[in-house]
Scaffold this motif. Structure first.
Motif, PDB file in Angstrom:
ATOM      1  N   ASP A 127       1.343  -1.494  -0.023  1.00  0.00           N
ATOM      2  CA  ASP A 127      -0.107  -0.557   0.062  1.00  0.00           C
ATOM      3  C   ASP A 127       0.981   1.305  -0.085  1.00  0.00           C
ATOM      4  OD1 ASP A 127       1.143  -0.079   2.682  1.00  0.00           O
ATOM      5  OD2 ASP A 127      -0.626  -0.059   3.806  1.00  0.00           O
ATOM      6  N   VAL A 128       0.762   2.715   0.160  1.00  0.00           N
ATOM      7  CA  VAL A 128       1.040   3.532   0.400  1.00  0.00           C
ATOM      8  C   VAL A 128       1.906   3.902   0.959  1.00  0.00           C
ATOM      9  CG1 VAL A 128       1.306   5.975  -0.017  1.00  0.00           C
ATOM     10  CG2 VAL A 128      -0.645   4.745  -0.661  1.00  0.00           C
ATOM     11  N   PHE A 129       1.814   3.624   2.122  1.00  0.00           N
ATOM     12  CA  PHE A 129       2.913   3.316   3.752  1.00  0.00           C
ATOM     13  C   PHE A 129       4.194   2.329   3.375  1.00  0.00           C
ATOM     14  CE2 PHE A 129       4.415   0.983   7.250  1.00  0.00           C
ATOM     15  CZ  PHE A 129       5.006   1.860   8.409  1.00  0.00           C
ATOM     16  N   GLY A 130       3.726   0.851   2.424  1.00  0.00           N
ATOM     17  CA  GLY A 130       4.020   0.147   2.664  1.00  0.00           C
ATOM     18  C   GLY A 130       5.976   0.813   1.171  1.00  0.00           C
ATOM     19  N   ILE A 131       5.009   1.093   0.671  1.00  0.00           N
ATOM     20  CA  ILE A 131       5.942   1.119  -0.606  1.00  0.00           C
ATOM     21  C   ILE A 131       6.807   2.828  -0.368  1.00  0.00           C
ATOM     22  CG2 ILE A 131       5.788   3.267  -3.032  1.00  0.00           C
ATOM     23  CD1 ILE A 131       3.004   1.548  -3.082  1.00  0.00           C
ATOM     24  N   LEU A 173       7.986   2.709   2.928  1.00  0.00           N
ATOM     25  CA  LEU A 173       8.573   2.310   3.313  1.00  0.00           C
ATOM     26  C   LEU A 173      10.108   1.687   2.832  1.00  0.00           C
ATOM     27  CD1 LEU A 173       9.816   1.254   6.543  1.00  0.00           C
ATOM     28  CD2 LEU A 173       8.315  -0.658   5.866  1.00  0.00           C
ATOM     29  N   TYR A 174       9.256   0.324   2.359  1.00  0.00           N
ATOM     30  CA  TYR A 174      10.319   0.075   1.573  1.00  0.00           C
ATOM     31  C   TYR A 174      11.400   0.592   0.133  1.00  0.00           C
ATOM     32  CZ  TYR A 174       8.785  -4.928   1.989  1.00  0.00           C
ATOM     33  OH  TYR A 174       8.798  -6.166   1.938  1.00  0.00           O
ATOM     34  N   SER A 175      10.804   2.116  -0.322  1.00  0.00           N
ATOM     35  CA  SER A 175      11.798   2.954  -0.741  1.00  0.00           C
ATOM     36  C   SER A 175      12.955   3.500   0.040  1.00  0.00           C
ATOM     37  CB  SER A 175      10.855   3.552  -1.549  1.00  0.00           C
ATOM     38  OG  SER A 175       9.797   3.641  -2.687  1.00  0.00           O
ATOM     39  N   MET A 176      12.070   4.068   1.095  1.00  0.00           N
ATOM     40  CA  MET A 176      13.030   4.339   2.387  1.00  0.00           C
ATOM     41  C   MET A 176      14.973   3.479   2.425  1.00  0.00           C
ATOM     42  SD  MET A 176      12.739   5.805   6.122  1.00  0.00           S
ATOM     43  CE  MET A 176      12.363   4.336   6.521  1.00  0.00           C
ATOM     44  N   LEU A 177      14.098   2.919   2.714  1.00  0.00           N
ATOM     45  CA  LEU A 177      14.728   1.443   2.686  1.00  0.00           C
ATOM     46  C   LEU A 177      15.345   1.223   2.145  1.00  0.00           C
ATOM     47  CD1 LEU A 177      13.073  -1.036   5.639  1.00  0.00           C
ATOM     48  CD2 LEU A 177      14.105   0.771   6.046  1.00  0.00           C
ATOM     49  N   THR A 178      14.536   0.894   1.040  1.00  0.00           N
ATOM     50  CA  THR A 178      16.122   0.971  -0.222  1.00  0.00           C
ATOM     51  C   THR A 178      16.819   1.883  -0.516  1.00  0.00           C
ATOM     52  OG1 THR A 178      14.312  -0.575  -0.783  1.00  0.00           O
ATOM     53  CG2 THR A 178      16.401  -0.050  -2.401  1.00  0.00           C
ATOM     54  N   PHE A 179      16.562   3.237  -0.226  1.00  0.00           N
ATOM     55  CA  PHE A 179      17.698   4.434  -0.645  1.00  0.00           C
ATOM     56  C   PHE A 179      18.939   4.062   0.800  1.00  0.00           C
ATOM     57  CE2 PHE A 179      17.884   8.462   0.808  1.00  0.00           C
ATOM     58  CZ  PHE A 179      18.773   9.242  -0.102  1.00  0.00           C
ATOM     59  N   MET A 180      18.150   4.126   2.244  1.00  0.00           N
ATOM     60  CA  MET A 180      19.382   3.855   2.405  1.00  0.00           C
ATOM     61  C   MET A 180      20.228   3.001   2.759  1.00  0.00           C
ATOM     62  SD  MET A 180      16.511   3.860   6.147  1.00  0.00           S
ATOM     63  CE  MET A 180      18.282   3.980   7.425  1.00  0.00           C
ATOM     64  N   ALA A 181      20.066   1.348   2.152  1.00  0.00           N
ATOM     65  CA  ALA A 181      20.870   0.981   1.717  1.00  0.00           C
ATOM     66  C   ALA A 181      21.784   0.889   0.831  1.00  0.00           C
ATOM     67  CB  ALA A 181      20.418  -0.816   1.008  1.00  0.00           C
ATOM     68  N   CYS A 182      21.513   1.896  -0.650  1.00  0.00           N
ATOM     69  CA  CYS A 182      21.913   2.672  -1.540  1.00  0.00           C
ATOM     70  C   CYS A 182      22.941   2.695  -1.039  1.00  0.00           C
ATOM     71  CB  CYS A 182      21.164   3.114  -2.625  1.00  0.00           C
ATOM     72  SG  CYS A 182      20.414   1.597  -3.410  1.00  0.00           S
ATOM     73  N   ILE A 183      22.588   3.865   0.053  1.00  0.00           N
ATOM     74  CA  ILE A 183      23.947   5.427   0.881  1.00  0.00           C
ATOM     75  C   ILE A 183      24.593   4.674   1.352  1.00  0.00           C
ATOM     76  CG2 ILE A 183      23.761   6.873   1.832  1.00  0.00           C
ATOM     77  CD1 ILE A 183      22.791   8.046  -0.587  1.00  0.00           C
ATOM     78  N   THR A 184      23.986   3.998   2.251  1.00  0.00           N
ATOM     79  CA  THR A 184      25.785   3.138   3.052  1.00  0.00           C
ATOM     80  C   THR A 184      26.718   1.861   1.934  1.00  0.00           C
ATOM     81  OG1 THR A 184      23.393   2.286   4.560  1.00  0.00           O
ATOM     82  CG2 THR A 184      25.988   0.802   4.613  1.00  0.00           C
TER      83      THR A 184
END
Length: 324
Positions: free
Chosen positions: A28-32, A34-45
């Motif tokens: 849903d909107v919250f899931g999108i 959340l997943y986008s933010m976590l993926t961004f954090m992993a990419c930045i790391t």
């Protein structure tokens, strides 16, 4: 008259983890977000780590630079594998195997780094040869205070390094064996019967881990005063934090999922949802740890003094004062 409660269980709660496409369709909107933010954090790391690798490779000499690249890569590798496991739940077995095998090598590299910071094996033995080393350290011998202090020698150093190396080799081999058995249906985290390979392999890996942490602790406790200038204590602390988060935290979440404490949420079963939560938490934790460890390792190093700070202070107080 007996009360009979009729209820049905969603088939998703009893099935395998969902496919990646099923996960995407169910967001849903919250899931999108959340997943986008976590993926961004992993990419930045991962990107910050790659930039750090370039800096370390150019500024530091061999073999210290390769050791630092290995150790500082623990958080980015775990975050990247957790991100892949979050998007592809059925690949968690492979992502966990990769991150755990990488960290097994890091355990050995930590003891190598401490020796290299002191000038390498030859310089280490010249400095500490015949000096007594305290071996009553955790996690094996922290309660055995009566253990004698053992003089450092080439053989003693070889035994300590071998104790850390055995986990890197055997953990990787057993992880590959676990994946092979899993494809054949003989390895299942949810099956704790005596005939399943899980009940034999996982405790044995835990014993290997305990025995590998002991030599690292021995070297650290006896050399930390010499390595304060290279910030060894915070480096060792973050290494311990990654160990606890990647091993103990994941094990606790998996146990709660197996006991049903983590509710099923279609298309995720209880076990798959527990694994998903573990991956998401791991990404956030490794992102923060990656930022802190970057400041510790992305720097140049000065020559290590031959004496510990305490010894310097004692020598200065022992020198006679001269009249002006």
């Amino acid at each position: 008259m007996e009360d009979i409660t009729n209820f049905t269980i969603d088939p998703a709660c009893l099935g395998e983890p969902p496919l990646a496409m099923d996960v995407i369709k169910d967001l849903d909107v919250f899931g999108i977000c959340l997943y986008s933010m976590l993926t961004f954090m992993a990419c930045i790391t991962l990107l910050l780590y790659l930039e750090q690798c370039v800096y370390v490779y150019k500024k530091l000499p061999y073999p210290k630079k390769t050791t630092i690249i290995w150790i500082s890569g623990a958080a980015p590798v775990i975050a990247t594998m957790a991100c892949l496991g979050m998007w592809i739940p059925r690949a968690v077995m492979f992502t966990d195997m990769t991150s755990n095998s990488y960290f097994a090598v890091v355990v050995y590299k930590v003891i190598v780094l401490m020796i290299e910071e002191l000038g390498g094996t030859h310089a280490f033995l010249n400095r500490f040869s015949s000096k007594p080393f305290k071996i009553s350290t955790g996690p094996c011998c922290c309660c055995c205070l009566c253990l004698p202090w053992v003089p450092m020698s080439r053989r003693m150093l070889f035994i300590l390094k071998l104790g850390a190396l055995q986990y890197a080799i055997l953990k990787t081999a057993l992880s590959i064996l676990s994946v092979v058995l899993w494809t054949n249906g003989n390895f299942d985290l949810a099956d704790l019967s005596i005939t399943c390979a899980t009940i034999w392999i996982n405790p044995f890996i835990g014993v290997l881990l305990v025995f590998s942490l002991w030599p690292v602790g021995v070297i650290f406790m006896n050399t930390k005063n010499y390595l304060r200038s290279v910030k060894l204590i915070p480096k060792y602390a973050f290494y311990q934090i990654i160990l606890v988060l990647s091993q103990l935290q994941t094990a606790i979440i998996n146990i709660l999922a197996l006991n049903g404490s983590i509710a099923c949420s279609p298309p995720f079963s209880s076990q798959a949802r527990g694994s998903m939560l573990s991956q998401q938490i791991m990404i956030m934790e490794m992102f923060l740890i990656g930022l802190f460890t970057r400041n510790l390792y992305r720097r140049t190093y000065e020559e290590i003094s031959n004496e510990a700070p305490e010894e310097k202070g004692n020598m200065q107080t022992a020198l006679p004062e001269h009249d002006v």
